[in-house]
Structure formats: structure tokens, C-alpha cells
Design an enzyme around this catalytic site. Structure first.
Site, PDB file in Angstrom:
ATOM      1  CD  GLU A  29      -2.223   1.950   1.533  1.00 59.12           C
ATOM      2  OE1 GLU A  29      -1.849   3.093   0.465  1.00 59.12           O
ATOM      3  OE2 GLU A  29      -2.204   2.592   2.542  1.00 59.12           O
ATOM      4  CB  CYS A  71      -1.505   6.905   1.153  1.00 60.09           C
ATOM      5  SG  CYS A  71      -2.932   6.021   1.925  1.00 60.09           S
TER       6      CYS A  71
HETATM    7  P1  NAD Z   1      10.587   6.745   4.135  1.00 62.30           P
HETATM    8  O1  NAD Z   1      10.257   6.325   2.930  1.00 62.30           O
HETATM    9  O2  NAD Z   1      11.882   6.326   4.480  1.00 62.30           O
HETATM   10  O3  NAD Z   1       9.667   5.804   5.364  1.00 62.30           O
HETATM   11  C1  NAD Z   1       8.240   5.627   4.943  1.00 62.30           C
HETATM   12  C2  NAD Z   1       7.919   4.420   5.959  1.00 62.30           C
HETATM   13  O4  NAD Z   1       8.701   3.204   5.448  1.00 62.30           O
HETATM   14  C3  NAD Z   1       8.150   4.633   7.183  1.00 62.30           C
HETATM   15  O5  NAD Z   1       7.192   3.940   8.171  1.00 62.30           O
HETATM   16  C4  NAD Z   1       9.710   3.803   7.570  1.00 62.30           C
HETATM   17  O6  NAD Z   1       9.712   3.201   8.602  1.00 62.30           O
HETATM   18  C5  NAD Z   1       9.404   2.787   6.507  1.00 62.30           C
HETATM   19  N1  NAD Z   1      10.589   2.332   5.878  1.00 62.30           N
HETATM   20  C6  NAD Z   1      11.552   2.931   5.210  1.00 62.30           C
HETATM   21  N2  NAD Z   1      12.705   2.201   4.564  1.00 62.30           N
HETATM   22  C7  NAD Z   1      12.185   0.765   5.170  1.00 62.30           C
HETATM   23  C8  NAD Z   1      12.886  -0.428   5.027  1.00 62.30           C
HETATM   24  N3  NAD Z   1      14.019  -0.476   4.221  1.00 62.30           N
HETATM   25  N4  NAD Z   1      12.206  -1.567   5.436  1.00 62.30           N
HETATM   26  C9  NAD Z   1      11.169  -1.329   6.078  1.00 62.30           C
HETATM   27  N5  NAD Z   1      10.413  -0.084   6.263  1.00 62.30           N
HETATM   28  C10 NAD Z   1      11.048   0.956   5.990  1.00 62.30           C
HETATM   29  O7  NAD Z   1      10.091   8.178   4.594  1.00 62.30           O
HETATM   30  P2  NAD Z   1       9.478   9.224   5.487  1.00 62.30           P
HETATM   31  O8  NAD Z   1      10.062  10.359   5.759  1.00 62.30           O
HETATM   32  O9  NAD Z   1       9.210   8.389   6.823  1.00 62.30           O
HETATM   33  O10 NAD Z   1       8.061   9.264   4.549  1.00 62.30           O
HETATM   34  C11 NAD Z   1       8.063   9.765   3.568  1.00 62.30           C
HETATM   35  C12 NAD Z   1       7.244   9.230   2.646  1.00 62.30           C
HETATM   36  O11 NAD Z   1       6.929   8.018   2.663  1.00 62.30           O
HETATM   37  C13 NAD Z   1       6.045  10.056   2.260  1.00 62.30           C
HETATM   38  O12 NAD Z   1       6.497  11.207   1.406  1.00 62.30           O
HETATM   39  C14 NAD Z   1       5.201   9.321   1.537  1.00 62.30           C
HETATM   40  O13 NAD Z   1       5.058   9.323   0.351  1.00 62.30           O
HETATM   41  C15 NAD Z   1       5.254   8.006   2.031  1.00 62.30           C
HETATM   42  N6  NAD Z   1       4.629   7.393   3.230  1.00 62.30           N
HETATM   43  C16 NAD Z   1       3.350   7.021   2.660  1.00 62.30           C
HETATM   44  C17 NAD Z   1       2.478   6.255   3.540  1.00 62.30           C
HETATM   45  C18 NAD Z   1       1.183   5.802   3.192  1.00 62.30           C
HETATM   46  O14 NAD Z   1       0.467   5.929   3.832  1.00 62.30           O
HETATM   47  N7  NAD Z   1       1.196   5.218   2.062  1.00 62.30           N
HETATM   48  C19 NAD Z   1       2.648   6.495   5.125  1.00 62.30           C
HETATM   49  C20 NAD Z   1       3.934   7.216   5.325  1.00 62.30           C
HETATM   50  C21 NAD Z   1       4.945   7.559   4.365  1.00 62.30           C
END
Ligand code: NAD
Length: 482
Positions: free
Chosen positions: A254, A288
Site C-alpha cells: 500500500e 496517502c
Molecule cells: P520513508 O520512505 O523512509 O519511510 C516511509 C515508511 O517506510 C516509514 O514507516 C519507514 O519506517 C518505512 N521504511 C523505510 N525504509 C524501510 C525499509 N528499508 N524497510 C522497512 N520499512 C522501511 O520516508 P518518511 O520520511 O518516513 O516518509 C516519506 C514518504 O513516505 C512520504 O512522502 C510518503 O510518500 C510515504 N508514506 C506513505 C504512507 C502511506 O500511507 N502510504 C505513510 C507514510 C509515509
């Protein structure tokens, strides 16, 4: 306003026991409204993950043999416990995530409803009998739980992102290792606690926090884990899906979106302004399915921009615990920096600002609700998911052109339209490349309706009867002569 003093330090939950992590005892949890440390979260090391894997393997053996009716009863109890604690959990969520208390309360209550829905689905995992070609043959199809699940959930909806995965998995008879959000861990832990207090056997749900990449790289390939579910960004989702693919693991993704919201020439303008401004700035835009590209017919454009800008200016921004606040801080400093960068980039490309555009104060991650017009497609915000309170509004002149623009991006999660015409509504919903379409209202994300994207927004569903598919295997059994 309550003080943060009663905020819990968050531990790992492994094999029915809350424990400190072997990696770090206590990384800080910050209140995004004040930037103050309000608690700590334990970080799992390799030995904790091994313990969680062993527990999940044992938990699966136990839980998959519990009858569907008993699973249903226990889950309903967990829902009642969570509902009973909703006020306390909502306060914790606001302290660690920033959203207004009313939104946090709604999220917690909705999570209890989600548990109820999946509890009921546990009792409806019907198989089928297929008429055989020979008289002495019986052919049946049964649905079996897929096995121990590794679930990864983010910080924007600390409970709701987790409850869908955990509850669908439990309803199917799976065990779970949940890697919760390190920045907002306490409300997520409250969900697990509700299941614990409802009597879930040890090992069936395990909760870990830590360095996300270290945990996913260890759990996804591990032979005990049979199913991966991730919510987060498309970039990370693609990496995890590739890793899961290399190990032939079932996957639900998702991911991000950049939802078009089309206001056709025959729309109810006041309704569109009210609904879209409400939806766009909910959870400070960190959603999202947030409407993020507003596309308005040229005949309504000026009036829409005026109305939307005025509605945006009315939004009271502040600490989510304070009365009357409609938008809290962003959840972390990364989102503030992203809003500053996206706004500056749009302005550098010639966009106009009708309201907002700046960080508020220098304490807490507050950013003004921001509206941009005349934004060229070359500006980053027209292609990158903003995930924050900044929104571009653009005019269009024909239905074909707007549907083409709506479909331009690789995302396909949610899409919205406002129109009084059945022809516009039908044409839009047929041609839009999106997992979810909502017309003249915002009717997404109910437990009983499918929730999920296509294209770069991922695959699989986290709502409705479809959500159960992710957690079951189909077994075909054919028997002759008995
Ligand atoms: P990010 O992309 O680093 O992290 C997003 C999520 O993924 C976090 O919960 C993080 O813990 C997890 N994550 C990151 N790298 C991972 C890995 N290698 N293995 C497992 N989990 C991992 O960045 P962020 O600053 O936390 O969020 C930025 C972007 O993430 C946002 O711009 C948005 O696009 C997206 N996001 C989407 C949702 C959603 O509901 N689809 C929720 C939160 C963030």
C-alpha cells in the site's frame, strides 16, 4: 490539557512479554508540536528478531488451530477493549503524531470497527465444492492461513495502518510480527495491548521497532515468514517487493499516491470546496489518499480558487491537544523540509501563492496550509506526492484533457470527482487508472470496502472481503472412492 508526563515508554512485545530491545534501550520519541522528548522506544537487535520469529512460528501453530468462532470472539473482545480506552489512546497518539485530538479519537474508534469487521470475516472464510466428473470423486476447495506474516506500518495513522494488517491476518488464522512506526510507537503498541488483554495467546502477535531496513532485510527472506505487507513510500515498497519476490513471498503493497480531484463544470461548487478543503488538510495532508492535484473546470476556476483559499485560511493550526485546532504540526521535521522545498520549487517555476507558504514559528513542525495556482507541470509538486499541507490547483477545459492529466502519473491510488452529470461521473470512473474512485463525497477507507492501489501505488487490498485474500492460501482437495 494533560501533561506529557504519563506518556508510556514503549517496549517490544515478543512471545507474550513486553521487553527492552537488545539494540537500544530507549531511542527518544518527540512531540512534533513542541519538539520535546516525551518518551522512549526500544530498538530490536538480531536476538529480539530471532525470538520474534520463533514466537511467530509457535504462535502460528497455536492460532491456526483455534476455531474461526473462537478467533471471532477474541477479536470482538479486543475491539471492545480498544474502544473503552479510546480517549487515553487518542491523547497518546496526538502527543506523538501531532494530529488534532478529534482525529486521533476517530482513528482509534475506527480501528475498533476494523477489528469487528475482520472478526466477522473470520467466520466467513468459506471454501467450495466443485461438481466432479466422476460419481465417486469429491472435489473441495479450502482456504488456509498463509502462515506467519511480517507487517511494516508507518507513522501517519499509527493505529489504522497496523490494525488492517494485524486484524486481517488474525482473522485468517495467521500469526504476525508487526514492525511498527518508531516515531509514533505508543498508540500502535496500544493496539497490540488490546489484543494481549483480550487473551490472545503468546506469540500470535509480536511487535518490534528498530532500524526499518535492518528489520525488513532480515525478516522478509527468513523462511519462517510467509507473507509481507507494507505501507509506506513507493521507493521503499519497490525495494521490499523485490526482496520478497526473490524469496517467493506473498506481498501486499500500500504505497504512495497523488490523487487527482476533478471539479467538473456542473459540480456543486460549495460542496466541492467544503469537501476538498476538509479532506486535503486532514492529518496535515499526510494521507496517502489525500486529494493532492485539484483540477477545476475553467468556468468555475476563479470562484473555486477564491472559495478554497478562504476555506484554507479558516483552518486553525496549533497543538492537536488544544480546543478548536483543525490542523496539527507535521509528524516530523522531514515533512517540514519537504513542504519548504516543494513550495520554493513551485514558486521558482512561476507558481502563485494564494495563501500559506511558510513554516510557522521555530518550535514544533508547523507549516501553513498552502495553496498554489498557475503551477506548471514541470514543478515537482505536480508529479511528487506532497504528503503535507500544500496543494496545487489547475484549470482544465475538456473532459478528455482532464482525464489524461489525471492519469499522467505512475500513481493510481485514489481519485475524486465532483459533478452533477451521470455522463461525467461514468466516464471518469471508467477511464481513471486508480484503485479507488469517490464521486461527490469522500467515501474511502471503510473496513467493509476495498482499499488499495494500482500502478506504482502498489497491489492488494486492505479492506472489504478482498483484504482476506492476502492472508489465505487456496488448497484444492480431490478424493476418490470414499
Ligand atoms: P520513508 O520512505 O523512509 O519511510 C516511509 C515508511 O517506510 C516509514 O514507516 C519507514 O519506517 C518505512 N521504511 C523505510 N525504509 C524501510 C525499509 N528499508 N524497510 C522497512 N520499512 C522501511 O520516508 P518518511 O520520511 O518516513 O516518509 C516519506 C514518504 O513516505 C512520504 O512522502 C510518503 O510518500 C510515504 N508514506 C506513505 C504512507 C502511506 O500511507 N502510504 C505513510 C507514510 C509515509
Amino acid at each position: 490539557m494533560s501533561t506529557p508526563a504519563s506518556f508510556p515508554d514503549v517496549q517490544l512485545y515478543i512471545d507474550g512479554t513486553w521487553r527492552t530491545g537488545s539494540a537500544h534501550a530507549g531511542d527518544p520519541i518527540l512531540n512534533p508540536a513542541t519538539e520535546e522528548k516525551i518518551g522512549t522506544v526500544a530498538h530490536a537487535g538480531r536476538e529480539d528478531l530471532d525470538a520474534a520469529l520463533k514466537a511467530a512460528e509457535k504462535g502460528f501453530r497455536i492460532w491456526s488451530r483455534v476455531s474461526a468462532h473462537e478467533r471471532y470472539k477474541l477479536m470482538r473482545k479486543a475491539a471492545e477493549i480498544l474502544r473503552g480506552r479510546a480517549d487515553e489512546v487518542a491523547r497518546i497518539m496526538t502527543l506523538e503524531q501531532g494530529k488534532p485530538l478529534a482525529e486521533a479519537l476517530m482513528e482509534t474508534q475506527a480501528a475498533a470497527d476494523t477489528i469487528d469487521w475482520f472478526a466477522e470475516e473470520a467466520r466467513r472464510q468459506y471454501g467450495r465444492v466443485i461438481p466432479a466428473r466422476a460419481g465417486n470423486v469429491e472435489q473441495i476447495v479450502v482456504r488456509e492461513p498463509v502462515g506467519p506474516v511480517a507487517a511494516f506500518t508507518p507513522w501517519n495513522f499509527p493505529i489504522n495502518q497496523a490494525v488492517r494488517k494485524v486484524s486481517a491476518a488474525l482473522a485468517a488464522g495467521c500469526s504476525v510480527i508487526l514492525k511498527g512506526p518508531e516515531e509514533t510507537p505508543a498508540s500502535c503498541a496500544a493496539l497490540v495491548k488490546a489484543y494481549e488483554d483480550a487473551g490472545l495467546p503468546a506469540g500470535v502477535v509480536n511487535l518490534v521497532f528498530g532500524v526499518p531496513s535492518e528489520i525488513s532485510e532480515y525478516l522478509i527472506p527468513h523462511p519462517i515468514i510467509r507473507k509481507i505487507s507494507f505501507t509506506g513510500s513507493t521507493v521503499v515498497g519497490k525495494k521490499l517487493a523485490a526482496l520478497a519476490g526473490a524469496h517467493m513471498k506473498r506481498v501486499t503493497m500500500e504505497l504512495g499516491g497523488h490523487a487527482p480531484a476533478v471539479v467538473f463544470e456542473d459540480a456543486d461548487l460549495d460542496l466541492a470546496v467544503k469537501m476538498l478543503s476538509g479532506a486535503k488538510f486532514r492529518n496535515a495532508g499526510q494521507v496517502c489518499v489525500s486529494p493532492t492535484r485539484l483540477l477545476v473546470h475553467e468556468t468555475l476556476y476563479d470562484r473555486f480558487v477564491d472559495g478554497f483559499t478562504e476555506a484554507t485560511r479558516q483552518i486553525k493550526v496549533g497543538n492537536g491537544l488544544d480546543e478548536g485546532v483543525r490542523m496539527g504540526p507535521l509528524a516530523n521535521h522531514r515533512r517540514v523540509e519537504a513542504m519548504e522545498a516543494l513550495t520554493a520549487d513551485a514558486l521558482a517555476h512561476g507558481a502563485k501563492l494564494t495563501t500559506g507558504g511558510e513554516r510557522i514559528g521555530n518550535k514544533g513542525y508547523f507549516f501553513q496550509p498552502t495553496v498554489l495556482t498557475d503551477v506548471p507541470l514541470s514543478a515537482r509538486i505536480m508529479s511528487e506526492e506532497p504528503f503535507g499541507p500544500v496543494v496545487p490547483i489547475s484549470p482544465f477545459s475538456s473532459r478528455d484533457a482532464v482525464i489524461e492529466e489525471a492519469n499522467r502519473l505512475p500513481y493510481g491510488l485514489a481519485a475524486y470527482a465532483y459533478t452533477r452529470s451521470a455522463a461525467n461521473a461514468t466516464e471518469f470512473s471508467r477511464r481513471i487508472e486508480s484503485g479507488m474512485v469517490s464521486i461527490n463525497h469522500h467515501g474511502l477507507a471503510l473496513p467493509e470496502t476495498p482499499f488499495g492501489g494500482i500502478k506504482d501505488s502498489g497491489y492488494g487490498s486492505e479492506g472489504g472481503t478482498e483484504a482476506m485474500e492476502a492472508y489465505v492460501n487456496t488448497k484444492f482437495v480431490t478424493t476418490a472412492g470414499l
